[in-house]
Design an enzyme around this catalytic site. Structure first.
Site, mmCIF file in Angstrom:
data_model
loop_
_atom_site.group_PDB
_atom_site.id
_atom_site.type_symbol
_atom_site.label_atom_id
_atom_site.label_comp_id
_atom_site.label_asym_id
_atom_site.label_seq_id
_atom_site.Cartn_x
_atom_site.Cartn_y
_atom_site.Cartn_z
ATOM 1 N N CYS A 1 27.980 37.567 38.765
ATOM 2 C CA CYS A 1 28.305 38.892 39.044
ATOM 3 C C CYS A 1 27.548 39.663 38.132
ATOM 4 O O CYS A 1 27.302 40.979 38.286
ATOM 5 C CB CYS A 1 29.721 39.274 39.505
ATOM 6 S SG CYS A 1 30.838 39.174 38.171
ATOM 7 N N GLN B 1 38.781 36.024 35.069
ATOM 8 C CA GLN B 1 39.026 35.234 33.858
ATOM 9 C C GLN B 1 40.322 35.461 33.144
ATOM 10 O O GLN B 1 41.007 34.376 32.694
ATOM 11 C CB GLN B 1 37.653 35.231 33.107
ATOM 12 C CG GLN B 1 37.681 34.118 31.927
ATOM 13 C CD GLN B 1 36.362 34.063 31.092
ATOM 14 O OE1 GLN B 1 35.226 34.393 31.787
ATOM 15 N NE2 GLN B 1 36.537 33.865 30.066
ATOM 16 N N CYS C 1 34.674 34.975 41.708
ATOM 17 C CA CYS C 1 35.210 36.296 40.932
ATOM 18 C C CYS C 1 35.713 36.957 42.270
ATOM 19 O O CYS C 1 35.178 37.076 43.248
ATOM 20 C CB CYS C 1 33.863 37.132 40.460
ATOM 21 S SG CYS C 1 34.053 38.829 40.419
ATOM 22 N N GLU C 2 36.952 37.456 42.182
ATOM 23 C CA GLU C 2 37.672 38.081 43.316
ATOM 24 C C GLU C 2 36.819 39.333 43.558
ATOM 25 O O GLU C 2 37.011 40.302 44.621
ATOM 26 C CB GLU C 2 39.188 38.530 43.175
ATOM 27 C CG GLU C 2 39.514 39.168 42.205
ATOM 28 C CD GLU C 2 40.764 39.452 41.880
ATOM 29 O OE1 GLU C 2 41.468 40.474 41.548
ATOM 30 O OE2 GLU C 2 41.644 38.256 42.010
ATOM 31 N N HIS C 3 36.441 40.051 42.678
ATOM 32 C CA HIS C 3 35.601 41.486 42.803
ATOM 33 C C HIS C 3 34.241 41.248 43.795
ATOM 34 O O HIS C 3 33.975 42.129 44.582
ATOM 35 C CB HIS C 3 35.495 42.061 41.468
ATOM 36 C CG HIS C 3 36.474 42.347 40.789
ATOM 37 N ND1 HIS C 3 36.607 42.077 39.179
ATOM 38 C CD2 HIS C 3 37.723 42.521 40.946
ATOM 39 C CE1 HIS C 3 37.859 42.532 38.861
ATOM 40 N NE2 HIS C 3 38.460 42.597 39.887
ATOM 41 N N HIS C 4 33.597 40.144 43.649
ATOM 42 C CA HIS C 4 32.285 40.124 44.218
ATOM 43 C C HIS C 4 31.919 38.732 45.174
ATOM 44 O O HIS C 4 31.238 38.592 45.678
ATOM 45 C CB HIS C 4 31.182 40.224 43.208
ATOM 46 C CG HIS C 4 31.171 41.738 42.481
ATOM 47 N ND1 HIS C 4 31.662 41.542 41.340
ATOM 48 C CD2 HIS C 4 30.595 42.650 42.565
ATOM 49 C CE1 HIS C 4 31.470 42.617 40.802
ATOM 50 N NE2 HIS C 4 30.865 43.689 41.773
ATOM 51 N N HIS D 1 29.377 34.709 34.055
ATOM 52 C CA HIS D 1 29.597 35.392 35.358
ATOM 53 C C HIS D 1 28.514 35.741 36.247
ATOM 54 O O HIS D 1 27.664 36.604 35.821
ATOM 55 C CB HIS D 1 30.588 36.761 35.213
ATOM 56 C CG HIS D 1 31.967 36.231 34.790
ATOM 57 N ND1 HIS D 1 33.061 36.426 35.553
ATOM 58 C CD2 HIS D 1 32.356 35.677 33.381
ATOM 59 C CE1 HIS D 1 34.025 36.037 35.017
ATOM 60 N NE2 HIS D 1 33.986 35.452 33.667
#
Length: 196
Positions: free
Chosen positions: A158, A128, A87-90, A156
């Site tokens: 995250c 995703q 995941c690019e956010h976390h 996920h």
């Protein structure tokens, strides 16, 4: 460019990432020189390069490396393709499976190429939703079939390890083109065949 897995790591990149990881460990209050963490920065650097190797791969070239003329015009499905992404956010993993179908228009590709396309785009920092569309677009653009369908189901970390901490939540995304968009019957056949 053929599909390749990283077997040798760029020494300079590994060293640079490792130095940042060492700093992060220190900022967290850890001692990067203690026995258990001594090699951790290098391991993390290599792991990150492995998990993002899709940036150096071309999904379209993978499909085109095994295209065959064939007058088959029914649905081809490769389902339950395992996927592991970040995941690019976390920068935490999401893990799941992809179901991919296409309807040939005089050309087919090797079945393993479908799984390799999934892996190529999964091995990047992702969300995703984008991953689902990238797989669809790659197959549509490279093979020019009558339509493509992609469904991804993933857990996920995250969401399960932090934040709302819902460990049983599964995210499902879909992307369709061509016949799968225009024909409800075709779309429903695909969904039925993948068990949805």
């Amino acid at each position: 460019m053929a599909f390749t897995r990283i077997e040798q790591y760029d020494e300079k990149v590994t060293e640079e990432i490792a130095s940042h990881v060492k700093s992060i460990l220190s900022l967290m209050g850890e001692d990067p020189s203690r026995d258990g963490l001594l090699k951790t920065p290098e391991r993390v650097a290599k792991a990150m390069q492995f998990l993002t190797q899709g940036y150096w791969q071309d999904g379209g070239e993978i499909v085109k490396s095994a295209v065959f003329e064939e007058e088959y015009s029914q649905m081809v499905i490769v389902k339950d393709i395992e996927l592991f992404s970040v995941c690019e956010h976390h920068l935490l993993p999401f893990i799941g499976k992809a179901h991919v179908a296409y309807i040939p228009d005089g050309r087919i590709t090797g079945l393993s190429k479908i799984a390799r396309v999934v892996e190529t785009y999964a091995r990047r920092l992702q969300v995703q939703e984008r991953l689902t569309e990238q797989i669809r677009d790659c197959i549509q653009d490279s093979l020019k079939p009558l339509g493509v369908a992609v469904v991804i189901e993933a857990m996920h970390t995250c969401m399960s390890m932090r934040g709302v901490q819902k460990s049983n939540a599964i995210t499902t995304t879909s992307a369709f083109s061509g016949a799968f968009l225009s024909s409800e019957r075709t779309r429903n056949e695909f969904l039925h065949l993948i068990g949805k």
